[in-house]
Design an enzyme around this catalytic site. Structure first.
Site, mmCIF file in Angstrom:
data_model
loop_
_atom_site.group_PDB
_atom_site.id
_atom_site.type_symbol
_atom_site.label_atom_id
_atom_site.label_comp_id
_atom_site.label_asym_id
_atom_site.label_seq_id
_atom_site.Cartn_x
_atom_site.Cartn_y
_atom_site.Cartn_z
ATOM 1 C CG HIS A 203 -0.310 0.384 2.487
ATOM 2 N ND1 HIS A 203 0.396 -0.522 3.227
ATOM 3 C CD2 HIS A 203 -0.234 1.555 3.158
ATOM 4 C CE1 HIS A 203 0.864 0.057 4.308
ATOM 5 N NE2 HIS A 203 0.511 1.322 4.296
HETATM 6 C C1 UD1 Z 1 -2.435 5.970 5.074
HETATM 7 C C2 UD1 Z 1 -1.200 6.566 5.726
HETATM 8 C C3 UD1 Z 1 -0.102 5.526 5.792
HETATM 9 C C4 UD1 Z 1 -0.583 4.257 6.471
HETATM 10 C C5 UD1 Z 1 -1.871 3.770 5.808
HETATM 11 C C6 UD1 Z 1 -2.434 2.603 6.574
HETATM 12 C C7 UD1 Z 1 -0.833 8.971 5.325
HETATM 13 C C8 UD1 Z 1 -0.085 9.974 4.526
HETATM 14 N N1 UD1 Z 1 -0.699 7.698 4.933
HETATM 15 O O1 UD1 Z 1 -2.081 5.619 3.738
HETATM 16 O O2 UD1 Z 1 0.994 6.046 6.533
HETATM 17 O O3 UD1 Z 1 0.413 3.279 6.355
HETATM 18 O O4 UD1 Z 1 -2.844 4.827 5.800
HETATM 19 O O5 UD1 Z 1 -3.314 1.843 5.807
HETATM 20 O O6 UD1 Z 1 -1.500 9.324 6.254
HETATM 21 N N2 UD1 Z 1 -9.249 4.879 0.220
HETATM 22 C C9 UD1 Z 1 -10.478 4.291 0.074
HETATM 23 N N3 UD1 Z 1 -11.173 3.987 1.211
HETATM 24 C C10 UD1 Z 1 -10.720 4.236 2.458
HETATM 25 C C11 UD1 Z 1 -9.467 4.843 2.595
HETATM 26 C C12 UD1 Z 1 -8.735 5.146 1.473
HETATM 27 O O7 UD1 Z 1 -10.936 4.042 -1.031
HETATM 28 O O8 UD1 Z 1 -11.418 3.913 3.455
HETATM 29 C C13 UD1 Z 1 -8.462 5.167 -0.994
HETATM 30 C C14 UD1 Z 1 -8.689 6.568 -1.549
HETATM 31 O O9 UD1 Z 1 -8.633 6.492 -2.937
HETATM 32 C C15 UD1 Z 1 -7.460 7.328 -1.041
HETATM 33 C C16 UD1 Z 1 -6.387 6.250 -1.015
HETATM 34 O O10 UD1 Z 1 -7.079 5.051 -0.683
HETATM 35 O O11 UD1 Z 1 -7.133 8.412 -1.844
HETATM 36 C C17 UD1 Z 1 -5.279 6.511 -0.025
HETATM 37 O O12 UD1 Z 1 -5.814 6.739 1.282
HETATM 38 P P1 UD1 Z 1 -5.014 7.653 2.329
HETATM 39 O O13 UD1 Z 1 -5.660 7.580 3.652
HETATM 40 O O14 UD1 Z 1 -4.740 8.983 1.753
HETATM 41 O O15 UD1 Z 1 -3.587 6.969 2.382
HETATM 42 P P2 UD1 Z 1 -3.204 5.455 2.645
HETATM 43 O O16 UD1 Z 1 -2.505 4.941 1.445
HETATM 44 O O17 UD1 Z 1 -4.386 4.706 3.154
HETATM 45 N N1 UDP Z 2 -4.425 -5.265 8.522
HETATM 46 C C1 UDP Z 2 -5.720 -5.765 8.581
HETATM 47 N N2 UDP Z 2 -6.326 -6.160 7.419
HETATM 48 C C2 UDP Z 2 -5.705 -6.100 6.207
HETATM 49 C C3 UDP Z 2 -4.363 -5.595 6.156
HETATM 50 C C4 UDP Z 2 -3.768 -5.173 7.328
HETATM 51 O O1 UDP Z 2 -6.310 -5.846 9.662
HETATM 52 O O2 UDP Z 2 -6.313 -6.477 5.198
HETATM 53 C C5 UDP Z 2 -3.779 -4.832 9.764
HETATM 54 C C6 UDP Z 2 -2.461 -5.497 10.034
HETATM 55 O O3 UDP Z 2 -2.650 -6.727 10.697
HETATM 56 C C7 UDP Z 2 -1.751 -4.458 10.898
HETATM 57 C C8 UDP Z 2 -2.265 -3.152 10.344
HETATM 58 O O4 UDP Z 2 -3.477 -3.454 9.653
HETATM 59 O O5 UDP Z 2 -2.154 -4.571 12.258
HETATM 60 C C9 UDP Z 2 -1.266 -2.563 9.404
HETATM 61 O O6 UDP Z 2 -1.859 -1.516 8.717
HETATM 62 P P1 UDP Z 2 -1.339 -1.017 7.295
HETATM 63 O O7 UDP Z 2 -0.527 -2.067 6.648
HETATM 64 O O8 UDP Z 2 -2.522 -0.503 6.578
HETATM 65 O O9 UDP Z 2 -0.453 0.255 7.674
HETATM 66 P P2 UDP Z 2 1.015 0.482 8.275
HETATM 67 O O10 UDP Z 2 1.229 -0.419 9.415
HETATM 68 O O11 UDP Z 2 1.991 0.254 7.156
HETATM 69 O O12 UDP Z 2 1.008 1.919 8.648
#
Ligand code: UD1
Ligand code: UDP
Length: 374
Positions: A203
């Site tokens: 991601h």
């Molecule tokens: C965010 C965090 C990242 C973290 C991750 C955990 C920032 C800059 N990034 O990244 O550090 O590791 O969350 O998962 O804060 N979207 C959906 N549905 C949702 C959420 C997101 O469709 O419920 C899609 C949207 O198109 C959005 C994209 O995912 O633009 C990215 O979401 P965003 O929260 O901006 O960043 P993450 O990649 O989720």
């Molecule tokens: N996780 C989850 N379901 C998924 C993928 C990840 O519950 O389909 C959990 C995972 O076990 C961990 C956390 O989400 O506890 C990690 O989140 P993510 O990878 O989105 O973000 P990061 O840790 O890189 O910020």
């Protein structure tokens, strides 16, 4: 009674907040604020339902957007909550835009900030998380570090006051929920009881938003001698559909025709919607290996004693590299395959992430600390 406003917004923050919120509410008043950064049921609601996390007192509903707009909207909305609530502390987790917005809103109002998972560094300034964590640490009065490395990182930046080495709250969560995740029937329901498999998550923008890197990761994963289970983060879903990789079976149900792809169910990389935390723990602990660019998943692989291949050039969680439990393979197919084929380490993972009681230490420090913003 001490009042703490906790700001969360993204999937890993709901998981980190679960053990701390439980410990905090026994001894203080918590106001839980959800920024709405993650909003799909599979990225948000499922965690509140599964982790005994109370429903948010406030949901700001900010949603997705470019960094400046998203962080700015959160900052404005959190400020309003803080002005009304006047808490003794503002608590934030990790390194997302929700973390930074909470810290900035509080520090400008003179409300002391407590940062859980302080001191982590990738030393890669291209990562949005590196901006968020550095800036948040420099706003914080209490800095809760999961590891000695994190403490040393802060010291190098001149931060000594308020630093507490308390262990990792994600280890608390695994200790607390591991048994529920291992419930009989879950493996069958997940379809993982018929042989070895690898688990994949991707991601990070550097991987998900770069077709060349994403294709290279899939090329490597497709060469493994076992099927690959891939719960797909929403950021990555559309990119996968556009890539149309021959090894990927993208059967995720979606209303978006652009993201729909017919596929042969025998393709080795099997996508699914994001799963809840308990299912994820089950997928992790039963996997032969884990390939990931997630911070939390690298740690959980280590907690579960499952070898990890990290799809990045560096990691914040350097402790996981010791004894070969985790290997950095970047987005290079040959390195991914070589790392996946290495023998399982014989040494047990060392207990470097605490004893599963980090949350209680956080609350002890919070309630004992003088109330002053940095
Ligand atoms: C965010 C965090 C990242 C973290 C991750 C955990 C920032 C800059 N990034 O990244 O550090 O590791 O969350 O998962 O804060 N979207 C959906 N549905 C949702 C959420 C997101 O469709 O419920 C899609 C949207 O198109 C959005 C994209 O995912 O633009 C990215 O979401 P965003 O929260 O901006 O960043 P993450 O990649 O989720
Ligand atoms: N996780 C989850 N379901 C998924 C993928 C990840 O519950 O389909 C959990 C995972 O076990 C961990 C956390 O989400 O506890 C990690 O989140 P993510 O990878 O989105 O973000 P990061 O840790 O890189 O910020």
């Amino acid at each position: 009674m001490t009042t703490v406003v906790t700001v969360v917004g993204a999937r890993p923050q709901f998981i980190k907040a679960a053990p701390v919120s439980r410990a905090l509410r026994a001894r203080a008043t918590e106001v839980l604020v959800h920024t709405g950064q993650h909003y799909d049921a599979a990225m948000s609601d499922v965690f509140f339902a599964e982790l005994d996390l109370p429903q948010p007192d406030v949901n700001l509903g900010i949603g997705s957007g470019p960094h400046g707009r998203q962080t700015g909207a959160m900052l404005t909305a959190i400020e309003a909550v803080l002005v009304e609530t006047r808490p003794d502390w503002l608590m934030v987790y990790g390194d997302t835009n929700s973390t930074l917005a909470g810290a900035l809103a509080a520090v400008k109002l003179g409300i002391p900030v407590a940062h859980v998972e302080a001191g982590l560094r990738s030393f890669n300034w291209a990562m949005p998380e590196e901006h968020n964590r550095r800036l948040t640490d420099h706003c914080a009065s209490l800095l809760f570090c999961p590891t000695g490395t994190a403490v040393a990182n802060l010291r190098r930046e001149g931060i000594d006051d308020g630093v507490h080495l308390i262990g990792d709250v994600m280890f608390d969560a695994v200790r607390h929920f591991g048994e529920r995740a291992a419930a009989p029937g879950r493996r069958r329901a997940l379809g993982i009881d018929s042989g070895p498999y690898a688990l994949l998550t991707v991601h990070r923008p550097a991987n998900a938003d770069d077709p060349r890197r994403l294709r290279a990761i899939l090329d490597g994963a497709a060469r493994l001698d076992m099927p690959v289970v891939f719960p797909v983060h929403p950021r990555t879903r559309a990119a996968l559909a556009a890539l149309d990789h021959p090894a990927v079976h993208l059967d995720t149900p979606t209303d978006d025709p652009a993201a729909r792809q017919s596929g042969d169910a025998n393709r080795p990389i099997r996508c699914r919607l994001p799963v809840g935390y308990l299912d994820m723990l089950a997928l992790e602990s039963n996997a032969r290996m884990i390939l990931t660019d997630s911070g939390g998943v690298q740690k959980e692989a280590y907690f579960c004693g499952v070898p990890c291949v990290t799809l990045r050039a560096e990691t914040e969680w350097v402790e996981t590299l010791v004894d070969g439990w985790n290997v950095l393979a970047d987005a290079d197919p040959d390195r991914i395959v070589a790392a996946a084929q290495r023998p399982k380490p014989s040494a047990r993972p060392a207990p470097v992430f605490g004893d599963g009681h980090a949350a209680v230490r956080i609350v002890d420090a919070l309630l004992g600390a003088p109330l002053a913003a940095r």
